[in-house]
Design a protein around this motif. Structure first.
Motif, PDB file in Angstrom:
ATOM      1  N   THR A   1       0.837  -1.197   0.000  1.00 20.24           N
ATOM      2  CA  THR A   1       0.000   0.000   0.000  1.00 20.24           C
ATOM      3  C   THR A   1       0.878   1.256   0.000  1.00 20.24           C
ATOM      4  N   ARG A   2       0.442   2.197  -0.801  1.00 21.05           N
ATOM      5  CA  ARG A   2       1.199   3.455  -0.939  1.00 21.05           C
ATOM      6  C   ARG A   2       0.499   4.571  -0.164  1.00 21.05           C
ATOM      7  N   PHE A   3       1.356   5.344   0.471  1.00 23.93           N
ATOM      8  CA  PHE A   3       0.872   6.494   1.225  1.00 23.93           C
ATOM      9  C   PHE A   3       1.589   7.764   0.694  1.00 23.93           C
ATOM     10  N   PRO A   4       0.857   8.700   0.115  1.00 20.52           N
ATOM     11  CA  PRO A   4       1.511   9.923  -0.395  1.00 20.52           C
ATOM     12  C   PRO A   4       2.030  10.775   0.754  1.00 20.52           C
TER      13      PRO A   4
ATOM     14  N   VAL B   1      -3.663  26.937  -4.009  1.00 17.33           N
ATOM     15  CA  VAL B   1      -4.777  26.188  -4.601  1.00 17.33           C
ATOM     16  C   VAL B   1      -6.023  26.332  -3.749  1.00 17.33           C
ATOM     17  N   ARG B   2      -5.831  26.238  -2.437  1.00 18.09           N
ATOM     18  CA  ARG B   2      -6.992  26.310  -1.545  1.00 18.09           C
ATOM     19  C   ARG B   2      -7.637  27.708  -1.578  1.00 18.09           C
ATOM     20  N   GLU B   3      -6.855  28.750  -1.974  1.00 19.70           N
ATOM     21  CA  GLU B   3      -7.448  30.087  -2.071  1.00 19.70           C
ATOM     22  C   GLU B   3      -8.220  30.279  -3.371  1.00 19.70           C
ATOM     23  N   LEU B   4      -7.893  29.503  -4.387  1.00 16.23           N
ATOM     24  CA  LEU B   4      -8.558  29.659  -5.679  1.00 16.23           C
ATOM     25  C   LEU B   4      -9.723  28.694  -5.855  1.00 16.23           C
TER      26      LEU B   4
ATOM     27  N   TYR C   1     -14.198  13.881   1.061  1.00 19.55           N
ATOM     28  CA  TYR C   1     -13.226  14.392   0.098  1.00 19.55           C
ATOM     29  C   TYR C   1     -12.471  15.560   0.717  1.00 19.55           C
ATOM     30  N   SER C   2     -11.251  15.672   0.355  1.00 21.08           N
ATOM     31  CA  SER C   2     -10.418  16.782   0.835  1.00 21.08           C
ATOM     32  C   SER C   2      -9.249  16.994  -0.147  1.00 21.08           C
ATOM     33  N   PHE C   3      -8.631  18.187  -0.030  1.00 23.45           N
ATOM     34  CA  PHE C   3      -7.463  18.461  -0.867  1.00 23.45           C
ATOM     35  C   PHE C   3      -6.288  17.644  -0.355  1.00 23.45           C
ATOM     36  N   GLY C   4      -5.544  17.094  -1.295  1.00 21.98           N
ATOM     37  CA  GLY C   4      -4.359  16.336  -0.935  1.00 21.98           C
ATOM     38  C   GLY C   4      -3.236  17.244  -0.480  1.00 21.98           C
ATOM     39  N   SER C   5      -2.262  16.603   0.119  1.00 21.56           N
ATOM     40  CA  SER C   5      -1.129  17.355   0.645  1.00 21.56           C
ATOM     41  C   SER C   5      -0.105  17.730  -0.433  1.00 21.56           C
TER      42      SER C   5
ATOM     43  N   LEU D   1      -2.238  26.687 -15.960  1.00 17.89           N
ATOM     44  CA  LEU D   1      -2.689  25.315 -15.663  1.00 17.89           C
ATOM     45  C   LEU D   1      -2.537  25.062 -14.173  1.00 17.89           C
ATOM     46  N   HIS D   2      -3.623  24.636 -13.560  1.00 20.40           N
ATOM     47  CA  HIS D   2      -3.625  24.300 -12.125  1.00 20.40           C
ATOM     48  C   HIS D   2      -3.716  22.790 -11.975  1.00 20.40           C
ATOM     49  N   GLU D   3      -2.767  22.255 -11.179  1.00 23.06           N
ATOM     50  CA  GLU D   3      -2.730  20.803 -10.884  1.00 23.06           C
ATOM     51  C   GLU D   3      -3.192  20.602  -9.438  1.00 23.06           C
ATOM     52  N   ILE D   4      -4.381  19.969  -9.259  1.00 19.84           N
ATOM     53  CA  ILE D   4      -5.025  19.837  -7.947  1.00 19.84           C
ATOM     54  C   ILE D   4      -5.090  18.360  -7.583  1.00 19.84           C
ATOM     55  N   TYR D   5      -4.649  18.069  -6.357  1.00 17.99           N
ATOM     56  CA  TYR D   5      -4.705  16.689  -5.839  1.00 17.99           C
ATOM     57  C   TYR D   5      -5.807  16.601  -4.801  1.00 17.99           C
ATOM     58  N   ILE D   6      -6.682  15.610  -5.004  1.00 15.01           N
ATOM     59  CA  ILE D   6      -7.842  15.402  -4.117  1.00 15.01           C
ATOM     60  C   ILE D   6      -7.743  13.984  -3.557  1.00 15.01           C
ATOM     61  N   GLN D   7      -8.013  13.878  -2.256  1.00 14.19           N
ATOM     62  CA  GLN D   7      -8.023  12.550  -1.603  1.00 14.19           C
ATOM     63  C   GLN D   7      -9.413  12.263  -1.059  1.00 14.19           C
ATOM     64  N   ALA D   8      -9.676  10.972  -0.996  1.00 14.71           N
ATOM     65  CA  ALA D   8     -10.968  10.509  -0.461  1.00 14.71           C
ATOM     66  C   ALA D   8     -10.697   9.511   0.662  1.00 14.71           C
ATOM     67  N   LYS D   9     -11.333   9.676   1.819  1.00 16.97           N
ATOM     68  CA  LYS D   9     -11.189   8.779   2.986  1.00 16.97           C
ATOM     69  C   LYS D   9     -12.563   8.350   3.475  1.00 16.97           C
ATOM     70  N   ASP D  10     -12.561   7.123   4.029  1.00 16.86           N
ATOM     71  CA  ASP D  10     -13.823   6.667   4.612  1.00 16.86           C
ATOM     72  C   ASP D  10     -13.884   7.062   6.059  1.00 16.86           C
ATOM     73  N   LYS D  11     -15.003   6.749   6.689  1.00 15.07           N
ATOM     74  CA  LYS D  11     -15.218   7.127   8.077  1.00 15.07           C
ATOM     75  C   LYS D  11     -14.968   5.966   9.035  1.00 15.07           C
ATOM     76  N   GLY D  12     -14.220   5.056   8.575  1.00 12.19           N
ATOM     77  CA  GLY D  12     -13.933   3.919   9.448  1.00 12.19           C
ATOM     78  C   GLY D  12     -13.000   4.291  10.566  1.00 12.19           C
ATOM     79  N   ALA D  13     -12.868   3.332  11.477  1.00 16.36           N
ATOM     80  CA  ALA D  13     -11.980   3.571  12.606  1.00 16.36           C
ATOM     81  C   ALA D  13     -10.562   3.785  12.119  1.00 16.36           C
ATOM     82  N   SER D  14     -10.216   3.067  11.100  1.00 15.84           N
ATOM     83  CA  SER D  14      -8.915   3.269  10.465  1.00 15.84           C
ATOM     84  C   SER D  14      -9.163   3.668   9.024  1.00 15.84           C
ATOM     85  N   PRO D  15      -9.487   4.977   8.790  1.00 21.52           N
ATOM     86  CA  PRO D  15      -9.858   5.389   7.427  1.00 21.52           C
ATOM     87  C   PRO D  15      -8.680   5.238   6.463  1.00 21.52           C
TER      88      PRO D  15
END
Length: 934
Positions: free
Chosen positions: A152-155, A291-294, A281-285, A317-331
């Motif tokens: 598993t990869r973690f950014p 990006v968050r201001e625009l 959903y949230s903006f990636g790191s 050109l704007h490059e935006i990274y979006i991440q998605a997490k679940d609401k589990g105990a270990s999302p």
């Protein structure tokens, strides 16, 4: 890696030479010089010798005003005019100038004048490793479920390095551990980011947390780095992670899109149920700063919307990274990338910069004269960045473009400072976008004056009327003259010139103020001396060359009653005695007082009145004629000597007067006078006879003239035939001994053509007129004997002109016909002193007296009021004025009487004084004078 030569600040000589050789073949107008330099060079560092590279003359560099023109607000480079070196003028920070662009080029222009030339210079700023990589956070925290499978990869948080190329971020390093490995990935824009890869399953009970260190390294020498602590918390198992339906999303949005505009919606799914399957959903790191201001992201729906104001000119050109997490105990999370392309809109108006202005422009500047140099920039792209410039129509200026975004303002028509001395040009720059945007700037162009207009006046001539006896130095005329040129060229100077051949009028009579054109008289003017002056006012301006205008000035002197009447008869200071027989009836003309006034018009009208007399009832005087006559019959009781004082007064304001004294001697009746006219009708009979004789004389003179003309014509025909026969005669007859040359008076003998002699006709008024010469065909009885035979035999001369004639050169004895007897000489007893020869009077006053006698005789013959037939030398006036009346006692009585046998008409004195042409003779002489000129 940057070569050592670049790090030491040296520029590759081979590259510069190659670029210069390539540019040397191009036209001057498109010459571009390329230089390369490392950033952060100290101020004053020499970039290159632009004078040598452009082939300019170093000696004329200061005169041609070489300068650097840049569109940036800061002047990074300058040129030393003494050496021609371009040097660094301000701090060069490649990251500040160009950001993350791989190539950083500063474009500037070199402008030289006289003549105006433009060169383009491109300076490539090379990057040095002067920036460390940096992480956006001080520490990174991760929560990883123990159920996460290996692989598993973690950014991880990405580091940012402002440097580019080999000096930019190159790799990441991870501290040693037994669970995780580091994988370095490369984005589409060649930037790198790190991912944490689980290589061994986690065991929360063994290790609930881990501490790792992520190190970011750039490619510089030496390499610079940055470290990021990573705190990993091991969570309980949630064995399904969310998954995006696609890993890359693309979207296009206009840069002027308002806030809230939807960009794209991302979608992720989780196979878990319950809280472990609910996705947030949230903006990636990995996102860059800003990006968050625009952009804004909906946490539940994953909708990406516009939050701030986009700017195509800042980021395309704007490059935006979006991440998605679940609401589990270990999302567990999933990541996707969204590429947002910003579409340009025409939201930037052009900007106009006036780099050079040539003012003031001479009004005679040739067409195409450069006035100003303009540079225009537009931050938009494509058609939105295409700019055109224009000036208002109808003005004598135009814009041309030789380089991109550079325009030259030139003259397109002739300038006229007198019409428009200054132009405020509204130059409009307009782009090709929709809607089109424009910018406006004002360029002030002043037109300098040249001397192209002569002085001007409202009228070409002036007529000035001045009353005589004016005050010296008083202004008489103010010339209205102006010059439309500028003040220096419009500075006028006034001069007075004289017309014709007459000189001395300006310095003696008049003067003019050289500065204001006021004409003044220097002396009092005298109407009787001179009545008219013709001058020329010469006005010149102060320009180069000098322009001038001439104005005619006619000064007329008007009369003023400044002359008292003068007495012509009786002569002032002389003794004049008039004879009056006793028993003379009333109305008898005793004498006449003749006055004269030098003034003109009403000022010369004279009136006569008796001022003093021993017996006021005996004499009366004509108010306007001056004739003194008896008011009643002369009685024996009247005094034998009457002294009359006559007042002569003119009609001026104020009136001037003089007096004349006349003595009348009352004598006994003359028997000779009564025997001469036995009846009262004798004067009328004599008048009739005189008129008959005058008409007969006129007819005889006319017939004689016609006969003379025919005689001349016959003589000419005869001479013409003789000359023709002479040419036809044999040669021997042509050489005969010539006889004496004969020249006779054409009028008397008719021997020569009328055009070979001169006739001078003089009247008693000829002193005021010009003689008329050479009147062909004139058979006048007044022809002079001075036209005599020039060279001839005296015998022939007497045959032609009479037995008593003498040839020229021999003085003829005086003609006794023109003598006066002792009784006819002036004086009461005929013993007055005079010329013993008794010749015809030859001075002016005696001539006027003779004229007055003739006119008086003609007048009496017309009205029949006098008796004629006196003795010799009295012209028939002895009966009226007595035997002692001679020519000198006759008053001047000129009343326009025509005398038969002459072509001259005698006019009265008033007519001559007023300068009027006589009604008869003078007019004929003028007409004949015109014929003679023809």
């Amino acid at each position: 890696m940057v070569p050592e030569a670049w790090r030491s600040g040296l520029v590759s000589t081979g590259r510069v030479v190659g670029v210069l050789l390539l540019l040397g073949a191009l036209n001057k107008a498109s010459t571009v010089i390329h230089y390369e330099i490392l950033e952060e060079r100290e101020k004053g560092f020499a970039v290159g010798n632009v004078v040598a590279n452009l082939g300019l003359d170093l000696g004329s560099l200061s005169a041609r005003r070489l300068r650097v023109v840049s569109g940036a607000s800061r002047r990074f480079f300058e040129v030393n005019r003494e050496t021609g070196e371009m040097f660094v003028n301000d701090r060069l920070d490649r990251e500040e100038l160009c950001g993350t662009l791989p190539s950083c080029t500063v474009t500037l222009e070199l402008v030289v004048e006289n003549p105006l030339e433009l060169f383009s210079v491109e300076v490539v700023i090379q990057d040095i490793n002067d920036n460390n990589p940096a992480f956006p956070t001080q520490e990174m925290k991760l929560e990883i479920s123990e159920a996460v499978a290996p692989g598993t990869r973690f950014p991880l948080e990405s580091a940012h390095d402002p440097d580019v190329g080999s000096n930019s971020l190159q790799t990441y390093e991870l501290s040693r551990n037994e669970y995780f490995a580091l994988r370095v990935q490369t984005r589409e824009d060649s930037t790198k980011y790190a991912e944490l890869v689980l290589e061994r399953a986690l065991d929360r009970e063994r290790e609930p947390s881990l501490q790792l260190v992520l190190t970011a390294l750039d490619g510089g020498t030496p390499a610079l780095s940055a470290s990021l602590p990573i705190h990993i918390t091991v969570l309980d198992a949630n064995d399904n992670a969310p998954v995006f339906n696609q890993s890359l999303y693309r979207a296009r949005v206009l840069e002027d899109a308002p806030s809230g505009t939807r960009v794209v919606q991302v979608l992720a799914t989780d196979l878990d149920e319950g809280p472990n399957g609910e996705i947030i959903y949230s903006f990636g790191s990995h996102n860059r700063a800003g990006v968050r201001e625009l952009f804004a992201l909906d946490l539940v729906t994953g909708m990406l919307t516009i939050k701030g104001r986009l700017d195509f000119e800042d980021t395309k050109l704007h490059e935006i990274y979006i991440q998605a997490k679940d609401k589990g105990a270990s999302p567990e999370g999933a990541h996707c990338k969204v590429l947002v392309e910003v579409v340009d809109v025409n939201d930037n108006a052009p900007e106009i910069t006036v780099t050079s202005v040539y003012s003031a422009v001479p009004e005679d500047a040739p067409l195409g004269t450069v006035i100003a140099l303009l540079s225009v920039t537009d931050l938009d792209a494509g058609e939105n960045g295409l700019v055109t410039c224009e000036v208002p129509a109808g003005l004598p200026f135009s814009l041309t473009s030789s380089l991109k975004n550079y325009f030259t303002l030139k003259t397109s028509a002739d300038l006229d400072r007198e019409t428009v001395p200054e132009y405020n040009l509204s130059i409009t720059a307009r782009d090709a976008g929709t809607p089109s945007l424009s910018a406006l700037t004002i360029v002030r162009v002043q037109v300098s004056d040249i001397n192209d207009n002569p002085p001007q006046s409202s009228q070409s001539s002036y007529d000035v009327y001045i009353e005589e006896n004016n005050l010296p130095g008083a202004p008489i005329l103010n010339l209205s003259v102006w010059d439309p040129d500028a003040p220096q060229n419009a500075r006028l100077s006034f001069f007075l010139l004289e017309q014709g051949a007459e000189t001395g009028l300006v310095g003696r009579y008049f003067t003019i103020n050289r500065d204001n054109g006021i004409v003044s008289s220097l002396v009092p003017l005298d109407y009787e001396d001179r009545r008219e002056f013709e001058l020329t006012a010469h006005i010149s301006d102060g320009g180069t060359p000098v322009l001038a205008t001439n104005i005619s000035v006619n000064i007329f002197v008007t009369d003023r009653n400044d002359n008292a009447p003068q007495v012509l008869y009786p002569r002032p200071g002389g003794s004049s005695v008039e004879m009056l027989p006793r028993g003379t009836s009333a109305g008898h003309l005793v004498s006449r007082v003749v006055g004269w006034d030098a003034d003109a018009g009403h000022n010369a009208w004279l009136s006569y009145s008796l001022l003093g007399a021993p017996n006021q009832s005996l004499f009366a005087i004509g108010l306007h004629t001056g004739q003194i006559s008896t008011a009643r019959p002369v009685q024996d009781t009247d005094s034998p000597r009457q002294t009359l004082t006559v007042l002569i007064k003119d009609n001026g304001e104020p009136s001037l007067s003089t007096t004349a004294t006349l003595t009348v001697s009352v004598t006994e009746d003359s028997p000779e006078a009564r025997a001469e006219f036995p009846s009262g009708s004798a004067p009328r009979e004599q008048n009739k006879n005189l008129t008959f004789y005058l008409l007969l004389s006129l007819i005889l003179v006319s017939v004689g003239f016609v006969v003379t003309v025919f005689g001349v014509i016959i003589f000419k025909v005869y001479k013409w035939k003789q000359s023709r026969d002479l040419y036809r005669a044999p040669v021997s007859s042509l050489y005969r001994t010539p006889g004496p040359s004969l020249h006779a008076d054409a009028v008397r003998g008719g021997l020569m053509s009328p055009h070979l002699y001169h006739q001078v006709y003089l009247t008693t008024d000829s002193r005021r007129s010009d003689p008329l010469l050479k009147k062909p065909g004139a058979a006048s009885p007044l022809a002079s004997r001075q036209n005599t035979l020039r060279s001839c035999d005296p015998v022939f001369y007497r045959q032609v002109l009479g037995a008593e004639s003498a040839p020229p050169g021999q003085q003829a004895p005086p003609n006794t016909d023109w003598r006066f007897s002792q009784a006819q000489r002036p004086g009461t007893s005929g013993s007055q002193n005079g010329d013993d020869t008794g010749t015809w009077p030859n001075n002016q006053f005696d001539t006027e007296m003779l004229q007055a006698m003739i006119l008086a005789s003609a007048s009496e013959a017309a009205d029949g009021s006098s008796t004629l037939g006196g003795g010799a030398g009295t012209m028939g006036l002895s009966a009226r004025y007595g035997p002692q009346f001679t020519l000198q006692h006759v008053p001047d009585y000129r009343q326009n009487v025509y005398i038969p046998g002459s072509n001259a008409t005698l006019t009265n004195a008033a007519g001559k004084r007023d300068g009027k042409a006589p009604a008869g003779g003078n007019g004929n002489k003028k007409k004949s004078g015109k014929k003679e000129k023809k």
